[in-house]
Design a protein around this motif. Structure first.
Motif, PDB file in Angstrom:
ATOM      1  N   GLY A  32      38.791  44.030  45.170  1.00 45.66           N
ATOM      2  CA  GLY A  32      37.838  42.922  45.031  1.00 45.66           C
ATOM      3  C   GLY A  32      36.461  43.403  45.433  1.00 45.66           C
TER       4      GLY A  32
ATOM      5  N   LYS B 272      34.305  41.824  47.089  1.00 47.33           N
ATOM      6  CA  LYS B 272      33.912  41.344  48.426  1.00 47.33           C
ATOM      7  C   LYS B 272      34.087  42.445  49.473  1.00 47.33           C
ATOM      8  CE  LYS B 272      34.626  37.175  51.254  1.00 47.33           C
ATOM      9  NZ  LYS B 272      35.443  35.952  51.372  1.00 47.33           N
TER      10      LYS B 272
ATOM     11  N   TYR C 147      25.010  34.418  48.582  1.00 48.45           N
ATOM     12  CA  TYR C 147      26.440  34.501  48.937  1.00 48.45           C
ATOM     13  C   TYR C 147      26.542  34.765  50.448  1.00 48.45           C
ATOM     14  CZ  TYR C 147      31.273  36.322  48.318  1.00 48.45           C
ATOM     15  OH  TYR C 147      32.621  36.549  48.367  1.00 48.45           O
TER      16      TYR C 147
ATOM     17  N   ASN D 236      21.751  39.674  43.533  1.00 44.93           N
ATOM     18  CA  ASN D 236      22.950  39.177  42.843  1.00 44.93           C
ATOM     19  C   ASN D 236      22.505  38.415  41.596  1.00 44.93           C
ATOM     20  OD1 ASN D 236      24.639  36.126  43.639  1.00 44.93           O
ATOM     21  ND2 ASN D 236      25.436  37.695  42.296  1.00 44.93           N
TER      22      ASN D 236
ATOM     23  N   MET E 138      24.367  33.722  42.009  1.00 43.82           N
ATOM     24  CA  MET E 138      25.199  32.671  42.577  1.00 43.82           C
ATOM     25  C   MET E 138      24.516  32.291  43.883  1.00 43.82           C
ATOM     26  SD  MET E 138      27.551  31.290  44.559  1.00 43.82           S
ATOM     27  CE  MET E 138      27.659  32.531  45.822  1.00 43.82           C
TER      28      MET E 138
ATOM     29  N   ASP F 295      25.040  42.763  43.123  1.00 42.58           N
ATOM     30  CA  ASP F 295      26.402  42.233  43.094  1.00 42.58           C
ATOM     31  C   ASP F 295      26.504  41.452  41.782  1.00 42.58           C
ATOM     32  OD1 ASP F 295      28.852  41.293  43.913  1.00 42.58           O
ATOM     33  OD2 ASP F 295      28.043  39.829  45.330  1.00 42.58           O
TER      34      ASP F 295
ATOM     35  N   SER G 138      33.302  42.997  39.251  1.00 39.25           N
ATOM     36  CA  SER G 138      34.547  42.350  39.648  1.00 39.25           C
ATOM     37  C   SER G 138      35.318  41.889  38.425  1.00 39.25           C
ATOM     38  CB  SER G 138      34.190  41.140  40.512  1.00 39.25           C
ATOM     39  OG  SER G 138      35.330  40.352  40.730  1.00 39.25           O
TER      40      SER G 138
ATOM     41  N   SER H 100      37.501  39.459  38.920  1.00 45.70           N
ATOM     42  CA  SER H 100      37.966  38.136  39.355  1.00 45.70           C
ATOM     43  C   SER H 100      37.573  37.043  38.381  1.00 45.70           C
ATOM     44  CB  SER H 100      37.372  37.792  40.726  1.00 45.70           C
ATOM     45  OG  SER H 100      37.804  38.708  41.687  1.00 45.70           O
TER      46      SER H 100
ATOM     47  N   ARG I 240      42.518  40.898  43.200  1.00 42.62           N
ATOM     48  CA  ARG I 240      41.591  41.695  44.007  1.00 42.62           C
ATOM     49  C   ARG I 240      41.274  43.033  43.311  1.00 42.62           C
ATOM     50  NH1 ARG I 240      39.343  38.927  44.997  1.00 42.62           N
ATOM     51  NH2 ARG I 240      38.273  39.723  46.822  1.00 42.62           N
TER      52      ARG I 240
HETATM   53  C1  LIG Z   1      28.185  36.506  44.550  1.00 44.09           C
HETATM   54  C2  LIG Z   1      29.609  36.899  44.747  1.00 44.09           C
HETATM   55  N1  LIG Z   1      29.890  38.146  45.070  1.00 44.09           N
HETATM   56  C3  LIG Z   1      31.151  38.561  45.271  1.00 44.09           C
HETATM   57  C4  LIG Z   1      32.209  37.682  45.165  1.00 44.09           C
HETATM   58  C5  LIG Z   1      33.590  38.179  45.450  1.00 44.09           C
HETATM   59  O1  LIG Z   1      34.263  38.548  44.314  1.00 44.09           O
HETATM   60  P1  LIG Z   1      35.642  39.326  44.383  1.00 44.09           P
HETATM   61  O2  LIG Z   1      36.694  38.361  44.015  1.00 44.09           O
HETATM   62  O3  LIG Z   1      35.506  40.454  43.408  1.00 44.09           O
HETATM   63  O4  LIG Z   1      35.813  39.865  45.777  1.00 44.09           O
HETATM   64  C6  LIG Z   1      31.975  36.354  44.844  1.00 44.09           C
HETATM   65  C7  LIG Z   1      33.107  35.426  44.770  1.00 44.09           C
HETATM   66  O5  LIG Z   1      33.039  34.252  44.819  1.00 44.09           O
HETATM   67  C8  LIG Z   1      30.630  35.949  44.623  1.00 44.09           C
HETATM   68  O6  LIG Z   1      30.332  34.685  44.314  1.00 44.09           O
END
Ligand SMILES: Cc1ncc(COP(=O)(O)O)c(C=O)c1O
Length: 393
Positions: A103, A105, A129, A175, A179, A207, A236, A238, A247
């Protein structure tokens, strides 16, 4: 017995907002309240059929169950490099410029451990984030927030950044697609960020988990010539591949930066289950049609319903937003986003995220996730229409 006290670093963070809030919602549901959650960005549909097929097949291989390479299996490294080439036109050497992650994160922690000494400055977006700040605090770095403003399309204000004391700053988190605000980057923004990083010797980390969602102009900071010298990009599977629980993420940069991160990471985990890596290779080869259906068409319908919800709540929003959330400004009559989110939760039994959790610049905003099907979003809209506040709009 001598009392046991936790490390001091724990006092610099709090439990992740969703970790506590989702417990509260589970308790409400246990009492039969049937809360509709428009909180977290966890895709609710499965990965492609080829992905599941590859997982199942690989799992029947007796040799698939051992520890795997710290750097990921070669097929996965190649697939990430090919994926970057296909979708972003970015050339990465699979041998030393990509590092699969558990993941994206976890990449935030590994990068912070690899680059930051206690006291080093880290530029963190506000709103942003929350993990960027909490991980910076855990490694005892100094968080310096930079504001993102609606008037500036939620992009960094470089004049304001230049006025800050940057002498001790090592790392900057960015990012885009952003987000929680849904703002897109532009090639010019990425060029400015690369130039800023090079001028001040600041590693720029973009990111980038949202570039496929409701967005056809996919950008990577690594498209800027020379970006690899100073930038790291996290990506990612995800969101874009419907694989949040798997992950699966990746880090891309120059061989030296990747090596430093691996130095940290190889001391912490021991690779990922091989069938998941094999399946991730299949997912990275998902067709353009799959992406259009899952990441554009599906979310477009949901987005319309989410827009109706925000309008019903009296919120205003930018309809050009991309990504899997909708970010809206709350009406002046509410003290802050917490007041509105609580009202919606306790009176309508719909969970929406208050923007304050992303920093004080998010105080007057709420965020709706599109990871709920049309029926759930439709029901949420009906419930919210019943709210007394909605009646007063
Ligand atoms: C800005 C941002 N970065 C990273 C992540 C984490 O993503 P991952 O599932 O790849 O760990 C998220 C997940 O919500 C996110 O919003």
């Amino acid at each position: 017995m001598k009392p046991i006290i936790p490390a001091e670093r724990l006092s610099s963070i709090t439990e992740y907002y969703f970790s506590t809030k989702l417990k509260e919602i589970a308790e409400m549901n246990a009492k039969g309240m049937n809360v509709i959650s428009l909180g977290i960005g966890s895709p609710d549909l499965p990965p492609s059929a080829e992905t599941i097929e590859a997982l199942c097949q690989s799992a029947t291989d007796d040799k698939a169950h051992g520890y795997q390479p710290y750097v990921g299996i070669p097929e996965l490294r190649n697939a990430f490099a090919e994926w970057y080439k296909k979708w972003f036109s970015v050339e990465l050497n699979p041998a030393n410029e990509v590092q699969p992650l558990i993941g994206s994160k976890e990449g935030i922690l590994h990068i912070s451990l690899a680059f930051l000494n206690p006291g080093d400055g880290v530029l963190v977006p506000n709103p942003g984030y929350p993990t960027y700040s909490s991980v910076s605090n855990l490694v005892q770095a100094k968080v310096l927030t930079y504001d993102l403003d609606e008037d500036n399309n939620w992009q960094p204000d470089f004049e304001a950044l230049e006025k800050m004391d940057l002498s001790n700053v090592k790392l900057m988190w960015v990012n885009y697609p952003n987000m929680p605000t849904g703002a897109s980057a532009t090639p010019e923004l990425f060029e400015k960020l690369v130039a800023f990083g090079k001028k001040h010797g600041i590693v720029i980390c973009n990111d980038n988990p949202y570039s496929f969602i409701l967005n056809e102009n996919r950008l990577s900071i690594l498209q800027v010539p020379g970006a690899k010298d100073i930038c790291i990009e996290l990506n990612s599977m995800s969101k874009s591949h419907n694989m949040p629980g798997w992950r699966m993420g990746v880090l891309a940069s120059n061989p030296q930066f990747v090596q430093w991160v691996l130095k940290v990471k190889s001391n912490i985990d021991s690779g990922q289950f091989k069938p998941m890596q094999v399946a991730a290779v299949a997912a990275l080869n998902n067709s353009e049609e799959w992406h259009t259906k899952m990441n554009i068409e599906l979310y477009s319908n949901r987005r319309q319903l989410a827009e109706e919800i925000l309008k019903t709540l009296g919120c205003t929003f930018d309809s050009k937003q991309v990504g899997m959330f909708l970010w809206g400004k709350i009406p002046a009559k509410y003290k802050d986003s917490g007041e509105l989110a609580d009202k919606v939760l306790y009176e309508s039994k719909v969970f929406i995220t208050p923007g304050f959790i992303f920093g004080d610049k998010g105080n007057r905003y709420v965020r709706l996730s599109l990871c709920a099907n049309d029926k759930m979003l439709g029901d949420a809209l009906e419930r919210i229409k019943q709210l007394s506040i909605a009646g007063q709009q």
